[in-house]
Every structure is written in C-alpha cells, then in structure tokens.
Design a protein around this motif. Structure first.
Motif: not given
Ligand code: HEM
Length: 540
Positions: A392-394, A469-473
């Motif tokens: 999602n994005r604003a 920039v929001h690619l999952c960290p």
């Molecule tokens: C298969 C596992 C995972 C998938 C498929 C996934 C997928 C995603 C996706 C689609 C987003 C949004 C990115 C965007 O809007 O461009 C996201 C954001 C995020 N993910 Fe993951 N994620 C996974 C695992 C994790 C794990 C293990 C962590 C923590 C260590 C994590 C922490 C975060 C955080 C903190 C954000 C927010 C980033 C932001 O605010 O910019 N994710 N994730």
C-alpha cells in the motif's frame, strides 16, 4: 415504532397523537424515499460511475449496493474481492471509492513496479495512521508517529528512522543479520529434534506456525522473548492478523466490533511491556535492541512501545509462516519432488561431531542458490502463491505513471491510496506460463517460465517482498528461516497422511481476511526412519 406504542397506550392524547403519527409517518416515508433516491443517484454518478475526475485516472469500479458495497465485498471475499473488481476493466488499474476515499488498485506488473518505486508515494502515512487506529496508542505515541488528534498524518521521521535502521541491520553480509538468522534456524532445528520416533498426529499448519513463530521471535527478540515464556501468545498474533481490517476501520469502536482483536493486542502488548521493563530485550538481536533504544530515547512509554511491537511482530511472522507452510505442504504432497529434494540436500549434509548417544549432522544452506537450486525454486514458488501481502502507498503529490505494457499514462491524485495486491500479479496464467495456481517449482529452474537460462527469478510481476524504499527489510532473515525449515522437514522427518492409504494433499485455503491460512488438516509425523538418533543443525 415507539411513538405508535406510546400513542395507543396514552389514554389522554391518543387520538391526536395517533393522527399526528400517521401524517408524520407518511412524511417520513416520503422523506426516506426521497433521501434514498438522492443517495442512489449520488452513488451512481459520483461514486459508482466508471468515469473519474481526470480522463487518465483509472475507472471507478462499480458495486450494486450503495456506500457499503465494497466493505461488504471485503467482508465476504477478503482480498479476493479485488480480483472480482479487476474483471470490470481492461485498464492496468481501477479506482475503488469508499465514501470520499479513492484507492487505486494496480493490476499490471509494469505499473506495480512503477508505483512501488515512485518517490511521490509512501507507506509511512498509512502505517502511522493504521497503527494509531488499531493499537490504542496514547496521544504522545501518536504524535511520535506523526498522527495528530484528528487521526491525520502530519509527518514524522520516526518510521523512516526505524525502517532505515532495520534495513541496515538486516542487510546481507552484516554480522547483525547473521545472529538472528542463526538463532531462528537453531530454534526450528530444536523443535524438529524434539519429534519422537513413533508416529504422532499433528495439525501441520498449527505445528509449523508455532515452530516458525518461535524461531522468528527468538531470532529477533532473543531467548527471553515473551513467546518463549508464554507460547499461547503465538495464537494471539494470528487473531490480531485476522482482525486487522476491523481494528483499523473502527477506531474507538473497535472494542465492540473486534473484541477478540483488542484482547489479542492487550495480551501481546502486556507481555512485551513486562519484557522491556525487566530488561530482557538486552538479549535481543541488535536490530531490535537499537530500535527499542531509539523509541524509548524519544520519550515513548513502555506501554506504547509494547503496543507498537504487536505490529512489528505480526509483520515479521504472518508472511513467513504461510510461505513455509505452502512450501512444506506442497513438497509432501508430491512424492517425486520430495525424493528429488532428499537427493539434492544429501550432498550438503555432513557429520559434525558425535558422542556415544547421538550423531550430530549439519545441513549447509550457506550457498543454497548454487547447491540447492530445486529447494530455492520451491521457496520462490511458495513466495509466489503461498503468501498474499498487499503493498500500500499514500499518494503524496499528483502523479502520472506510465504502464510499460500498454504505454498508457495513469494519473493518481494526491490524497488517494495505491494498493498492489501481490496475489493478483502472482496468479495470472499469462504471466506465469499457464496453470499459475498450481505449485510447480520447475518454473523457477533455468529455462522455466519464471526464470532466465541461469535460473535467475524473473522480476517483472514478482513482488513478494514489495519494492522501492519500502522493500521488506526482513527478507534475508525470512529466506534463511524458510530454507532451514525446508531442509529440516525433508531430511529429518517422515510424514504420512492421517489415514493409511491416503496421500498428503496440497493445501486448500479458506477465503481468509488475514494472511493465507490453509484449511486445517492433520498428518502423522515421526523421526526419519534410519536417522532416529541424529541431532540436526543447520549451517547458514
Ligand atoms: C516470507 C516472508 C515475508 C514476506 C513475504 C514479507 C513481505 C513484505 C511486504 C510485501 C512488505 C511491504 C513492502 C512494500 O510495501 O513495498 C513488507 C514490509 C515489511 N516487512 Fe516483510 N515480509 C516477510 C518477512 C518479514 C520479516 C521476517 C520481517 C522482520 C524481520 C519483516 C519486516 C518487515 C517490515 C518492518 C516491513 C515494513 C517496511 C517499511 O515500513 O518500509 N518482514 N514485508
């Protein structure tokens, strides 16, 4: 209704009241009909009309029921509702209008990448306002997130700072990624080493869910994390996830509309508050330690910090679990694939040290892309169909993006939202070489429909971790944990269907409001025959 009863029981003024009532009820009826007709006309021309304000703005999707049509659609079908609306237009995006809010739902691969990369769009205003509505934060915590007293985002660098810090700490090659990855994989190995040599029945989803949740939380929050002390909290993370839509929509009324969700937030956050107050976060990963220190350093109270952690812990688990479950289930459902994987993985298994009672074997996944291509392809295929995050994005400024496939320019208005449901890109036959809904890891092998000749996964239309920039960290941590779970399930355990003679079937999913959750099925599980005395570990 009440007036009528009062009129007939009021001996003094019943006649006049009664007469007034019939005149007023006719007037009310005429008013109600007029108002209803005006509402339908307004809905038809201003809300449901496919024409939008600007000729380049995506067409508005129609719903038969005024005002609440889309909300009902979501309640009934979950995120798949967006797919039914997609069929109304050939544009690469459509507009969903709920009251005065416009959401642009992007459905083409090229436009999705353009939106994810656009600097005119951001996730932060949405994360901040949704967190404020869902978690019951204090006013000062809302201010910390940049949300004013009316629930409006007015800006703050708090989320940006956390994102940058988390991304840096969990990037490949950093020592700060290695530690949580090692702890998470060891936690999964420990659960597997506890399985006995006799067949036992298990709900495969719940068991994997708990194993992965324990692993992820131990990796991030350390050995003294709240879920290690109270494993029943793992269930609450899922209750929270299933209630997210209702919690975020109803703000102060969430107590009545989503009581289970509110209870889950309270239980998880209470446990995290104690965790912070007792200083147990000193044993957490560097990524968590530094973000907790910076939040507390901004004057946020432990109670609010703990509520914010509910969100973070949910993000870290609710996609990793369905991806792992999808991968393991589909491997078990395909005996040929299972055998091929045992054959591939055996080359990276070695004996590390043995004592009299136990053999110690280690599985090396440190160079998985080279040494375990079929397993990595299973992981990619599970990312494609096993979890369904929506990005999602604003929209911060009026923006025009080009859809590279059609060459069409799309206008998105400032103040609107952009929604990119990954499952819509990941499940289209024309993108994935036919039969896109089935689990076929060979698509990701060299020369497959989803890879180049060297086996590099296609990028176009494959956005399991979002982008820009929001690619999952957390993606590197997630990958290690999912691969570690895969090798351990395949090499250390035997599985059978609950009834003799049946096969384990590929997972079937219920229309879920939260992360993808397969319909519960029990399987039998035991230590792998011939390898009963082995203690397993994973080298990452
Ligand atoms: C298969 C596992 C995972 C998938 C498929 C996934 C997928 C995603 C996706 C689609 C987003 C949004 C990115 C965007 O809007 O461009 C996201 C954001 C995020 N993910 Fe993951 N994620 C996974 C695992 C994790 C794990 C293990 C962590 C923590 C260590 C994590 C922490 C975060 C955080 C903190 C954000 C927010 C980033 C932001 O605010 O910019 N994710 N994730």
């Amino acid at each position: 209704m009440d007036i009528g009863i009062n009129a007939s029981t009021d001996a003094v003024g019943s006649g006049s009241l009664s007469g007034n009532h019939s005149v007023s009820s006719r007037a009310s009826l005429i008013f109600a009909l007029g108002f209803g007709a005006a509402l339908v006309v307004w809905h038809h021309f201003f809300v449901a009309s496919p024409k939008n304000g600007d000729a380049k703005e995506p067409p508005v999707s129609r719903t038969l029921i005024p005002i609440f049509g889309h909300l009902l659609g979501f309640y009934r079908l979950g995120v798949s509702y967006m797919e039914t609306l997609r069929r109304q237009t050939s544009w690469p995006a459509y507009t969903m209008k709920i009251l005065n809010m416009k959401t642009y739902v992007v459905t083409s691969p090229g436009l999705s990448h353009a939106a994810l990369r656009s600097r005119q769009m951001s996730l932060e205003p949405l994360s901040a306002t949704v967190a404020a509505r869902m978690l019951g934060l204090s006013k000062s915590a809302n201010r910390h997130l940049g949300v004013d007293q009316n629930g409006k985002f007015i800006g703050s660098d708090a989320l940006t700072e956390r994102r940058l810090e988390f991304t840096r700490m969990l990037s490949t090659g950093s020592a700060t990624l290695e530690e949580p990855s090692r702890v998470a994989s060891s936690a999964v190995a420990s659960s597997v080493n506890l399985v006995g040599t006799d067949w036992q029945s298990r709900d495969l989803f719940k068991w994997l869910r708990d194993v992965i949740t324990m692993g992820t939380v131990a990796g991030l929050y350390g050995p003294k994390n709240p879920i290690a002390l109270d494993p029943s909290l793992a269930e609450d993370i899922w209750i929270f996830d299933e209630n997210q839509l209702r919690l975020s929509m109803w703000g102060v009324m969430r107590k009545w509309v989503a009581p289970a969700g509110v209870r889950a937030v309270n239980r998880i956050s209470a446990a995290f508050e104690t965790y912070v107050q007792e200083g147990r976060h000193q044993f957490a990963s560097e990524a968590v330690k530094s973000t907790i220190a910076s939040v507390l350093g901004r004057g946020i109270r432990p109670n609010d910090l703990a509520r914010l952690e509910v969100f973070n812990i949910s993000v870290a688990t609710v996609n990793t679990v369905p991806t792992t479950v999808c991968m393991v289930y589909n491997i078990l459902a395909n005996p040929k694939l299972h055998a091929a994987l045992r054959d591939e993985i055996k080359d990276v298994v070695s004996e590390v040290e043995s004592d009299n009672s136990n053999k110690k074997m280690q599985i090396d996944i440190s160079a998985a892309t080279k040494t375990l291509p079929l397993l990595v392809a299973c992981y990619q295929e599970a990312l494609r169909i096993g979890s369904t995050p929506t990005c999602n994005r604003a929209v911060l400024k009026d923006t025009v993006l080009e859809d590279p496939e059609s060459g069409v320019n799309i206008f998105m208005r400032a103040g609107g939202r952009v929604s990119i449901p990954t499952f819509m890109l990941h499940s289209r036959d024309q993108i994935w070489g036919g039969d896109a809904t089935s689990f076929d890891p060979w698509r990701f092998m060299p020369g497959g429909a989803a890879a180049d000749t060297k086996g590099r996964a296609r990028e176009q239309g494959f956005v399991p971790y979002g982008g820009g920039v929001h690619l999952c960290p957390g993606r590197h941590l997630a990958k290690t944990e999912i691969l570690a779970s895969g090798v351990l399930m395949v090499m250390a355990l035997d599985f059978r269907a609950e009834r003799d003679g049946d096969h384990i079937e590929a997972p079937a999913y219920e229309g879920s409001t939260g992360a993808k959750k397969p319909i519960a099925r029990t399987v039998r599980i035991r230590r792998r025959e011939g390898w009963e005395d082995v203690e397993w570990s994973v080298k990452i």
